[in-house]
Every structure is written in structure tokens, then in C-alpha cells.
Design an enzyme around this catalytic site. Structure first.
Site, PDB file in Angstrom:
ATOM      1  N   TYR A   1      -4.619   1.140  -9.253  1.00 47.28           N
ATOM      2  CA  TYR A   1      -3.494   1.230  -9.847  1.00 47.28           C
ATOM      3  C   TYR A   1      -3.340   1.057 -11.369  1.00 47.28           C
ATOM      4  O   TYR A   1      -3.713   0.406 -11.871  1.00 47.28           O
ATOM      5  CB  TYR A   1      -2.142   0.002  -9.121  1.00 47.28           C
TER       6      TYR A   1
ATOM      7  N   ARG B   1      15.383 -21.260 -11.656  1.00 46.43           N
ATOM      8  CA  ARG B   1      13.394 -20.416 -12.346  1.00 46.43           C
ATOM      9  C   ARG B   1      12.447 -21.637 -11.210  1.00 46.43           C
ATOM     10  O   ARG B   1      11.200 -20.941 -11.484  1.00 46.43           O
ATOM     11  CB  ARG B   1      13.565 -20.695 -13.719  1.00 46.43           C
TER      12      ARG B   1
ATOM     13  N   ASP C   1      -5.080  -5.568  -3.154  1.00 48.79           N
ATOM     14  CA  ASP C   1      -3.317  -4.601  -3.355  1.00 48.79           C
ATOM     15  C   ASP C   1      -3.799  -3.616  -2.406  1.00 48.79           C
ATOM     16  O   ASP C   1      -4.169  -2.700  -1.641  1.00 48.79           O
ATOM     17  CB  ASP C   1      -3.553  -3.837  -4.941  1.00 48.79           C
TER      18      ASP C   1
ATOM     19  N   LYS D   1       7.870  -0.672  -3.028  1.00 49.77           N
ATOM     20  CA  LYS D   1       7.539   0.343  -2.314  1.00 49.77           C
ATOM     21  C   LYS D   1       7.855   0.117  -0.574  1.00 49.77           C
ATOM     22  O   LYS D   1       8.839   0.083  -0.480  1.00 49.77           O
ATOM     23  CB  LYS D   1       5.663   0.428  -2.746  1.00 49.77           C
TER      24      LYS D   1
HETATM   25  C1  LIG Z   1       3.670   0.012  -7.894  1.00 50.63           C
HETATM   26  C2  LIG Z   1       2.466  -0.531  -7.920  1.00 50.63           C
HETATM   27  C3  LIG Z   1       1.563  -1.505  -8.299  1.00 50.63           C
HETATM   28  C4  LIG Z   1       2.732  -2.007  -9.117  1.00 50.63           C
HETATM   29  O1  LIG Z   1       4.757  -2.912  -9.058  1.00 50.63           O
HETATM   30  P1  LIG Z   1       5.576  -3.072  -9.418  1.00 50.63           P
HETATM   31  O2  LIG Z   1       6.309  -2.916  -8.552  1.00 50.63           O
HETATM   32  O3  LIG Z   1       6.040  -1.168 -10.252  1.00 50.63           O
HETATM   33  O4  LIG Z   1       5.369  -3.678 -10.912  1.00 50.63           O
HETATM   34  C5  LIG Z   1       0.598  -1.857  -8.031  1.00 50.63           C
HETATM   35  N1  LIG Z   1      -0.670  -1.660  -7.609  1.00 50.63           N
HETATM   36  C6  LIG Z   1       0.586  -0.937  -6.447  1.00 50.63           C
HETATM   37  C7  LIG Z   1      -0.978  -0.248  -5.349  1.00 50.63           C
HETATM   38  C8  LIG Z   1       1.634   0.433  -6.736  1.00 50.63           C
HETATM   39  O5  LIG Z   1       1.689   1.119  -6.141  1.00 50.63           O
END
Ligand SMILES: *Cc1c(COP(=O)(O)O)cnc(C)c1O
Length: 363
Positions: A104, A53, A174, A199
Site C-alpha cells: 500500500y 477520546r 496488513d 474496505k
Molecule cells: C486502504 C488501505 C490502507 C489505508 O487505509 P485507509 O482506511 O484508507 O486509511 C492500508 N492498507 C491497504 C492494503 C489498503 O487497501
């Protein structure tokens, strides 16, 4: 890499970062190490990982690569939301946060929870209006930005917001939609960058993973605090996931360039389609949104597609799309007929033929 070598370009960093040392018989790639624990060193106080961990060489390889691309120090987490939660947990009860009107949904919900449980004040502001956004951010503890925004594709002037804010206000960006290739918020003055590496960075829709990148000048000890939070919260990245995401990252610049080139062509052609009321494309990146007249029309359009995948994620090699308001939680300011499109790396003419066929079918 030694200091005297010229700074490598992102395409080269994506290929070279996080590799094992080049010694005879070393593998070219960091091996996948499924380890819950490691042999300790009882007689020295030297650095050791200790326990599964606390670290894994595979995480470190990916963190080096993402960190180099963003220009800071990276920590990976179990998912983008785990990384977002770790950032939000840096802030205590009564925190005042400003976020874009559209962002998001998971992040918005996580802030809402903290408003209910811990007395947070969550202010929403239009990030396309820098003055108004900065006015809303006055005396805030935290500015949370997302640019382009999901799914409205609004773009913020990151540098102006970073420069205009009270320096005590922590600025988080983000950067999932732009990727580290098209935007490096730390260089624009942000303190922390978040990625859902699920993504575009990963790019193959087969792993969930999150990352936080901390600016080198880290006045608030964010890096150490996030690392402790990961150890104690336990939202550690999976070993297989970091392996897959690093493998995906090697081709990020190629995928990004191909997808962006196609997105530009598609955005241009969609503008002149009578059934398409509006195209929201910021002029860069592989994501766009289009607006059809209503939900029923949008659903018929999506159902007629054969190549595009109807799915909620984005940034994969396969082109995906969805009508956002199918989610009950999506904001009413997002039009019912809005479809978010994530362009993949298929041939653009095949993607277009599919869209064109479905649009013609609307009659
Ligand atoms: C998908 C996404 C998240 C969350 O990420 P996960 O990997 O699904 O937990 C946060 N911000 C944006 C802009 C996203 O597209």
C-alpha cells in the site's frame, strides 16, 4: 458466550459479536453514543471511560467483533493509515524494516518519512520468494507484510515467514485484502494485524476506519502501547463510523462469498480475452488485477464501462476499478496498463456484460 459453548463459526461471530447483553428492553444493537465526556465516579476507583477520546461503547462493540474474527485483541483507529502510523510509532529511531516490493503506497510513504527523519532502513523484498524475503529480514526489527499485495496480487507464505523469522523481529500483516474470513495471520504466527476497515469489513464505501489486532500472547505490551498512542495521538475512530462499520461487518461473510464467487467467474472469463494480456487473481478473495496492452487502451476500456465505478477504493458492494499508474506515486514495476478490480455483489452476468462490451469496443 461462556467457555463451555462450542467455538462459533465466523459467519455466526459476525452476527453475534459485540451485541448488548440480552436483557428485557435492551436494544439488539449497540446504540450510537455521541459522547465527548461521561459522568465520572468520584467515590470509587472502578473502571470508567472518563472522556470521549479514551473510549466509547460503540468502539468496543466493533473491536470485540473484529478481535473475535481475527483471534486477538482489537483497537480501532480513525483510518487504516492512522492504525498503520500507530504501529510504526511503536518503533524508534534507526529501525530496520522489511516490506514487500509492492505494498500500500501510504504505508510505503510513511516508512520513507521515517527513513528521512528518524534514520530508518527500509528494505524491499519479493514476498513470493520466502527464502529471499527471510534473508532480507535477518536482523530486522520489523517485518511488514501485505498479502495479497496491492495491486500486483502477490501472495506470501505467511506461516513460513512467521516460523522462519528471528522471533525478536515483530511481524505485522496488513490483512485488508484477504479480510479476517480468508486469512487469520495471528494464527499463522504474526504479532499484529492491520485492517483498513474502510474496505471489505465495512463494505459500503461510506466510512473510513482502521483496526489493529494484537495477538493474545503480547510479549511487547503492544496493546497497551497502542492504546496510549491512540489516546495521546488522538486518531480515535468516529462514533458514527464504528456504528456503520459494525453494521457492515454483520454481512461480511455473505458479501465476501458473493463477491468471491463472481471474482472467480470473471477471472476465468477474462483469461481467454485477447485484449487481456494477464489476469492476476490469487484464487481467493474479491480483488483481481488485469493487464491491458498500454495506458491508453486501459483508459479507453475504463471509460467505456457503465456499471463498474471508476474509483480508487475497494471492498464495497459496488464493483470498482482503476488504472493504478494514473497515480504519480505508483511504482514503475506496476505495468502502465494494469487495472485493479474490486468485485462487488451485483449479478455476475451484469458485471460481465459490462466488461465484455467495453473489451469488444477496444477493436
Ligand atoms: C486502504 C488501505 C490502507 C489505508 O487505509 P485507509 O482506511 O484508507 O486509511 C492500508 N492498507 C491497504 C492494503 C489498503 O487497501
Amino acid at each position: 458466550m461462556t467457555e463451555s459453548q462450542p467455538r462459533l463459526r465466523p459467519e455466526t461471530v459476525a452476527v453475534t459479536a459485540g451485541r448488548p447483553q440480552r436483557v428485557p428492553d435492551a436494544p439488539l444493537n449497540p446504540p450510537l453514543i455521541p459522547a465527548a465526556t461521561y459522568v465520572g465516579s468520584p467515590r470509587t476507583d472502578g473502571p470508567e471511560i472518563g472522556y470521549g477520546r479514551y473510549g466509547n461503547p460503540g468502539w468496543q462493540a466493533l473491536e470485540q467483533a473484529i478481535g473475535e474474527l481475527e483471534g486477538g485483541r482489537c483497537l480501532t483507529f480513525a483510518s487504516g493509515m492512522a492504525a498503520a502510523a500507530a504501529i510504526l510509532d511503536l518503533f524508534g529511531p534507526g529501525t530496520v524494516v522489511v516490506r514487500p516490493a509492492h505494498c500500500y503506497l501510504g504505508v510505503a510513504a510513511a516508512m520513507e518519512q521515517r527513513a528521512l527523519r528518524h534514520g530508518w532502513t527500509v528494505r524491499e523484498a519479493d514476498l513470493t520468494d520466502t527464502e529471499a524475503f527471510l534473508a532480507a529480514a535477518r536482523s530486522a526489527d520489523l517485518i511488514w507484510l501485505e498479502s495479497p499485495t496491492n495491486p500486483m496480487m502477490e501472495v506470501a507464505d505467511l506461516a513460513a515467514i512467521a516460523a522462519g523469522r528471528d522471533p525478536r523481529t515483530v511481524l505485522v500483516v496488513d490483512n485488508t485484502f484477504a479480510s479476517p474470513l480468508l486469512q487469520q495471520p495471528l494464527r499463522d504466527g504474526a504479532d499484529l494485524v492491520l485492517h483498513s476497515a474502510t474496505k471489505i469489513i465495512s463494505g459500503h464505501s461510506d466510512a473510513l476506519l482502521g483496526a489493529v489486532v494484537v495477538r493474545d500472547r503480547d510479549d511487547h505490551d503492544h496493546f497497551e502501547r497502542l492504546e496510549v498512542s491512540r489516546k495521546l495521538g488522538g486518531a480515535i475512530p468516529g462514533t458514527l463510523e464504528t456504528y456503520l462499520v459494525l453494521r457492515g461487518l454483520r454481512t461480511l461473510p455473505l458479501r465476501q462469498a458473493a463477491a468471491q464467487a463472481s471474482a472467480m467467474i470473471l477471472a476465468e472469463r477474462l483469461v481467454s480475452q485477447p485484449a487481456v494480456r494477464k489476469v492476476r487473481y490469487p484464487g481467493f478473495g474479491s480483488l483481481l488485477s488485469i493487464e491491458l496492452v498500454d495506458a491508453e487502451t486501459a483508459d479507453r476500456f475504463v471509460a467505456a464501462l457503465r456499471l463498474w465505478v471508476f474509483a480508487t477504493s475497494l471492498g464495497g458492494v459496488e464493483s470498482m476499478l482503476e488504472r493504478r499508474r494514473r497515480w504519480a506515486g505508483e511504482l514503475p514495476t506496476v505495468p502502465e496498463g494494469l487495472i485493479r478490480m474490486s468485485v462487488g455483489v451485483e449479478h455476475v452476468e451484469d458485471l460481465w456484460a459490462d466488461l465484455d462490451h467495453a473489451l469488444r469496443g477496444l477493436g
